[in-house]
Motif scaffolding. Sequence first.
Motif, PDB file in Angstrom:
ATOM      1  N   GLN B 106       0.836  -1.201   0.000  1.00 24.18           N
ATOM      2  CA  GLN B 106       0.000   0.000   0.000  1.00 24.18           C
ATOM      3  C   GLN B 106       0.868   1.246   0.000  1.00 24.18           C
ATOM      4  O   GLN B 106       0.575   2.238  -0.662  1.00 24.18           O
ATOM      5  CB  GLN B 106      -0.930  -0.009   1.212  1.00 24.18           C
ATOM      6  CG  GLN B 106      -1.998  -1.078   1.086  1.00 24.18           C
ATOM      7  CD  GLN B 106      -2.800  -1.285   2.349  1.00 24.18           C
ATOM      8  OE1 GLN B 106      -2.668  -0.534   3.311  1.00 24.18           O
ATOM      9  NE2 GLN B 106      -3.618  -2.319   2.361  1.00 24.18           N
ATOM     10  N   GLY B 107       1.966   1.185   0.743  1.00 23.68           N
ATOM     11  CA  GLY B 107       2.868   2.339   0.833  1.00 23.68           C
ATOM     12  C   GLY B 107       3.578   2.631  -0.473  1.00 23.68           C
ATOM     13  O   GLY B 107       3.538   3.757  -0.963  1.00 23.68           O
ATOM     14  N   ARG B 110       1.216   3.748  -3.133  1.00 23.52           N
ATOM     15  CA  ARG B 110       0.323   4.813  -2.678  1.00 23.52           C
ATOM     16  C   ARG B 110      -1.126   4.410  -2.924  1.00 23.52           C
ATOM     17  O   ARG B 110      -1.923   5.191  -3.444  1.00 23.52           O
ATOM     18  CB  ARG B 110       0.591   6.143  -3.398  1.00 23.52           C
ATOM     19  CG  ARG B 110       2.044   6.452  -3.481  1.00 23.52           C
ATOM     20  CD  ARG B 110       2.377   7.915  -3.524  1.00 23.52           C
ATOM     21  NE  ARG B 110       1.605   8.702  -4.454  1.00 23.52           N
ATOM     22  CZ  ARG B 110       1.070   9.869  -4.139  1.00 23.52           C
ATOM     23  NH1 ARG B 110       1.186  10.352  -2.944  1.00 23.52           N
ATOM     24  NH2 ARG B 110       0.409  10.546  -5.022  1.00 23.52           N
ATOM     25  N   ASN B 111      -1.433   3.201  -2.601  1.00 26.46           N
ATOM     26  CA  ASN B 111      -2.751   2.698  -2.945  1.00 26.46           C
ATOM     27  C   ASN B 111      -3.333   1.918  -1.786  1.00 26.46           C
ATOM     28  O   ASN B 111      -2.802   0.892  -1.392  1.00 26.46           O
ATOM     29  CB  ASN B 111      -2.615   1.796  -4.163  1.00 26.46           C
ATOM     30  CG  ASN B 111      -3.944   1.400  -4.725  1.00 26.46           C
ATOM     31  OD1 ASN B 111      -4.922   1.292  -3.984  1.00 26.46           O
ATOM     32  ND2 ASN B 111      -3.990   1.206  -6.004  1.00 26.46           N
ATOM     33  N   PRO B 112      -4.439   2.404  -1.246  1.00 26.38           N
ATOM     34  CA  PRO B 112      -5.020   1.748  -0.074  1.00 26.38           C
ATOM     35  C   PRO B 112      -5.619   0.383  -0.384  1.00 26.38           C
ATOM     36  O   PRO B 112      -5.957  -0.350   0.532  1.00 26.38           O
ATOM     37  CB  PRO B 112      -6.111   2.720   0.384  1.00 26.38           C
ATOM     38  CG  PRO B 112      -6.454   3.495  -0.827  1.00 26.38           C
ATOM     39  CD  PRO B 112      -5.204   3.586  -1.648  1.00 26.38           C
ATOM     40  N   GLY B 246       4.911   8.625   0.283  1.00 29.11           N
ATOM     41  CA  GLY B 246       3.497   8.938   0.441  1.00 29.11           C
ATOM     42  C   GLY B 246       3.137  10.319  -0.080  1.00 29.11           C
ATOM     43  O   GLY B 246       1.973  10.613  -0.324  1.00 29.11           O
ATOM     44  N   SER B 247       4.144  11.202  -0.256  1.00 31.11           N
ATOM     45  CA  SER B 247       3.847  12.537  -0.797  1.00 31.11           C
ATOM     46  C   SER B 247       3.957  12.561  -2.309  1.00 31.11           C
ATOM     47  O   SER B 247       3.894  13.625  -2.906  1.00 31.11           O
ATOM     48  CB  SER B 247       4.799  13.597  -0.247  1.00 31.11           C
ATOM     49  OG  SER B 247       5.473  13.177   0.866  1.00 31.11           O
ATOM     50  N   ARG B 296      -3.829   1.879  10.710  1.00 34.79           N
ATOM     51  CA  ARG B 296      -3.739   3.312  10.407  1.00 34.79           C
ATOM     52  C   ARG B 296      -4.856   4.094  11.083  1.00 34.79           C
ATOM     53  O   ARG B 296      -4.658   5.233  11.507  1.00 34.79           O
ATOM     54  CB  ARG B 296      -3.782   3.550   8.901  1.00 34.79           C
ATOM     55  CG  ARG B 296      -2.462   3.287   8.265  1.00 34.79           C
ATOM     56  CD  ARG B 296      -2.376   3.871   6.866  1.00 34.79           C
ATOM     57  NE  ARG B 296      -1.430   3.054   6.122  1.00 34.79           N
ATOM     58  CZ  ARG B 296      -1.786   2.082   5.322  1.00 34.79           C
ATOM     59  NH1 ARG B 296      -3.057   1.831   5.109  1.00 34.79           N
ATOM     60  NH2 ARG B 296      -0.879   1.381   4.711  1.00 34.79           N
ATOM     61  N   GLY B 301      -0.558   7.313  10.017  1.00 37.57           N
ATOM     62  CA  GLY B 301       0.074   6.718   8.848  1.00 37.57           C
ATOM     63  C   GLY B 301       1.586   6.578   8.866  1.00 37.57           C
ATOM     64  O   GLY B 301       2.173   6.211   7.862  1.00 37.57           O
ATOM     65  N   ASP B 302       2.231   6.887  10.000  1.00 34.67           N
ATOM     66  CA  ASP B 302       3.698   6.834  10.020  1.00 34.67           C
ATOM     67  C   ASP B 302       4.171   5.381   9.932  1.00 34.67           C
ATOM     68  O   ASP B 302       4.003   4.604  10.867  1.00 34.67           O
ATOM     69  CB  ASP B 302       4.211   7.487  11.312  1.00 34.67           C
ATOM     70  CG  ASP B 302       5.724   7.597  11.324  1.00 34.67           C
ATOM     71  OD1 ASP B 302       6.375   6.910  10.517  1.00 34.67           O
ATOM     72  OD2 ASP B 302       6.244   8.372  12.139  1.00 34.67           O
ATOM     73  N   LYS B 357     -12.642  10.240   6.746  1.00 35.83           N
ATOM     74  CA  LYS B 357     -11.627  10.963   6.010  1.00 35.83           C
ATOM     75  C   LYS B 357     -11.576  10.479   4.567  1.00 35.83           C
ATOM     76  O   LYS B 357     -12.119   9.443   4.235  1.00 35.83           O
ATOM     77  CB  LYS B 357     -10.277  10.763   6.692  1.00 35.83           C
ATOM     78  CG  LYS B 357     -10.312  11.302   8.103  1.00 35.83           C
ATOM     79  CD  LYS B 357      -9.054  11.000   8.836  1.00 35.83           C
ATOM     80  CE  LYS B 357      -9.158  11.515  10.266  1.00 35.83           C
ATOM     81  NZ  LYS B 357      -8.075  11.081  11.091  1.00 35.83           N
ATOM     82  N   GLU B 358     -10.887  11.244   3.746  1.00 35.65           N
ATOM     83  CA  GLU B 358     -10.861  10.898   2.334  1.00 35.65           C
ATOM     84  C   GLU B 358      -9.960   9.698   2.064  1.00 35.65           C
ATOM     85  O   GLU B 358     -10.105   9.036   1.062  1.00 35.65           O
ATOM     86  CB  GLU B 358     -10.414  12.094   1.497  1.00 35.65           C
ATOM     87  CG  GLU B 358      -9.065  12.634   1.908  1.00 35.65           C
ATOM     88  CD  GLU B 358      -8.631  13.784   1.021  1.00 35.65           C
ATOM     89  OE1 GLU B 358      -8.591  13.578  -0.179  1.00 35.65           O
ATOM     90  OE2 GLU B 358      -8.337  14.862   1.539  1.00 35.65           O
ATOM     91  N   TYR B 359      -9.027   9.432   2.975  1.00 34.44           N
ATOM     92  CA  TYR B 359      -8.245   8.213   2.772  1.00 34.44           C
ATOM     93  C   TYR B 359      -8.669   7.180   3.795  1.00 34.44           C
ATOM     94  O   TYR B 359      -9.516   7.421   4.624  1.00 34.44           O
ATOM     95  CB  TYR B 359      -6.756   8.477   2.882  1.00 34.44           C
ATOM     96  CG  TYR B 359      -6.387   9.497   3.881  1.00 34.44           C
ATOM     97  CD1 TYR B 359      -5.763  10.662   3.486  1.00 34.44           C
ATOM     98  CD2 TYR B 359      -6.692   9.330   5.228  1.00 34.44           C
ATOM     99  CE1 TYR B 359      -5.438  11.626   4.397  1.00 34.44           C
ATOM    100  CE2 TYR B 359      -6.365  10.290   6.141  1.00 34.44           C
ATOM    101  CZ  TYR B 359      -5.738  11.429   5.722  1.00 34.44           C
ATOM    102  OH  TYR B 359      -5.418  12.375   6.634  1.00 34.44           O
ATOM    103  N   TRP B 360      -8.045   5.996   3.737  1.00 33.15           N
ATOM    104  CA  TRP B 360      -8.578   4.867   4.449  1.00 33.15           C
ATOM    105  C   TRP B 360      -7.698   4.528   5.623  1.00 33.15           C
ATOM    106  O   TRP B 360      -6.546   4.434   5.505  1.00 33.15           O
ATOM    107  CB  TRP B 360      -8.687   3.650   3.548  1.00 33.15           C
ATOM    108  CG  TRP B 360      -9.127   3.992   2.165  1.00 33.15           C
ATOM    109  CD1 TRP B 360      -8.851   5.130   1.452  1.00 33.15           C
ATOM    110  CD2 TRP B 360      -9.937   3.204   1.307  1.00 33.15           C
ATOM    111  NE1 TRP B 360      -9.433   5.071   0.229  1.00 33.15           N
ATOM    112  CE2 TRP B 360     -10.091   3.907   0.108  1.00 33.15           C
ATOM    113  CE3 TRP B 360     -10.519   1.950   1.452  1.00 33.15           C
ATOM    114  CZ2 TRP B 360     -10.810   3.406  -0.949  1.00 33.15           C
ATOM    115  CZ3 TRP B 360     -11.226   1.462   0.399  1.00 33.15           C
ATOM    116  CH2 TRP B 360     -11.378   2.181  -0.801  1.00 33.15           C
TER     117      TRP B 360
END
Lengths: 259, 360
Positions: B106-107, B110-112, B246-247, B296, B301-302, B357-360
């Motif tokens: 996922q990291g 960048r995909n949940p 992630g950025s 998470r 998310g760290d 939130k918009e992410y998971w």
Amino acid sequence: MDVEFGYASTPILQGVHLELAKSEVLSIVGPNGAGKSTLIRCINRILNPQKGSILLDGSDIIHLTRMELARQLGYIPQSDHQSFPATVFDVVLMGRRPHIGWRSGQNDKEKVLDVLQMLNIENLAMRDINEISGGQQQKVLIARALAQEPDVLLLDEPTSNLDIRHQLEVMDAIRTLIAEKNISAIMAIHDLNLGSRYSDRMVMLNKGVIAAAGSPFSVLTQDNIKRVYGVEAMVKDEDGFPYVVPKSPIKNNGGAISF
Amino acid sequence: MIDEKADAAVKRREVLTEYESFIGRKVFFISSFILLTIILCGISISLGPLKFTVLEVYATILDRFFPNFFDVPELAPIVVWNIRLTRVIMGVLAGIGLAVAGAEMQGILRNPLASPFTLGVSAGAGLGAALAIIAGVGVGSGGLLLVGNAFIFSLIPSFVIIGLTRFKRATPETMILAGIAMTYIFSAVSSLLHYFSDAEALKDVVVWLMGDLGKATWSDLYTVTVVLIICIPLLMWKSWDLNVMGSGDEAAKSLGINVEQTRIVVMMITSLMTAVIICYTGMIGFIGLVAPHITRICIGGDNRFVIPAAGLFGAAFLVAADIIAREAMAPVIIPVGIVTSCVGGPMFLYLITRKKKEYW
């Protein structure tokens, strides 16, 4: 530096030659697709130029590793989207990555606090980056680049997503930091007036070639704007800065505008 | 002026304490997952045709290391050490491995939605193993044949997906779609193999595909442990780079990360982990997807914390699922893969409907 770059077979930049002095702010302006962002990315080696070289203190960046480059060049993208939750503190801490291995020490946390205070955003430290406003995000990205402790800041359209108040705040912050830390900046910017107010020199790109370069007054002339943007404009002197008032698009101007 | 300075210093300390308590919360979470896993292991071992208490289980285990110190019930050493412990340890190892693999995938993408299953890595490993079991062909020989085959085939989807991200600017959606497409291809080929195989081999493969912890032996456990001991520290060491990625690729590059290389290295390591685990347990779904998300939600998310915490959560989850698998229809033992999917599916649905939130 001296750069040529193209995607596949289409050349985007041709024979662009620039020099940057210490604690100088250089703006790159030009119409959409002129190669502003491409140039910034070439300097940072996010993209690799096909020809030419970029010299940093006399040494070619091709010979530097990404880490070494990251200690000297700080890149501030247009906007940021973290795919996963991240606090502002952690995002700024990422800027310390080029300086250390996989662990951050007390010293790095102090550095993060320094830049957060410098930009006056320490009250955002524990907020999630994706939940703060665009202007605040832009400041966080500047903070991250400053945590890298670079010699040169590269900014890609730092103000394009911001309202006028945040535009001014961000640009003021950048100018103050550059003076305080004695570093330089190269900035791609759409807004001609903002660019002229906040930079020492300007370069106007047109289709990958430098159309004009020099002081804001010598670059932002009626002629240049007509030639490069295809726009009839008036240039005024406002508080000692050139101020561009666009009037009307010129029809059939070399493909710059087509109806 | 002095006031201002003092004020700034106070604020500074506030932010720092807040950040440190934030870190402390994560450490607390990880410690409580360790505790939870140990308790669940004890409960799991205590259950079965021959019942023990949880304390007797711990006593039996510690008795090996500190003899004559504890009261150990008769038969307990044999039942615990020879039968039940291997199963539970395999549960812990597989849970850790699959969850860490999911968190890493996922990291880097960048995909949940990335996980060994959604990217087709598991299906690839499954096909490789089926080839080894039914046709007896592949890379390596003997016990290595199964692992070698599973690993090589699990790499195919990894590299297709890396290639997509590299040359085609693949979006998260296309990556998952590519993974699903490959899953279909692999299962079609597997089905073809099943169709032409004799009854004996067919049953072997079908049972194997269902995912079960019961077939683990001590030597299997050594292999999996060695692989995890090599892989997980490597992945932990890359966890900050994962945060930076992630950025986005551009920002990560500007911060000195060699994005392409990191992606390939991490993808290979996670494929190896997944393949080795799947070889000994068969298909166990949903852990790689659910564990990182729940982690998470709990600790942010760290990745320096998400990776160990997700691993431990995965271990606890799988051991718990195994308890259900053994007890729900006792004395019949259901394959644990069926339980993880039955429990994990609804759990995941619940998570995506309640996310704010918009992410998971």
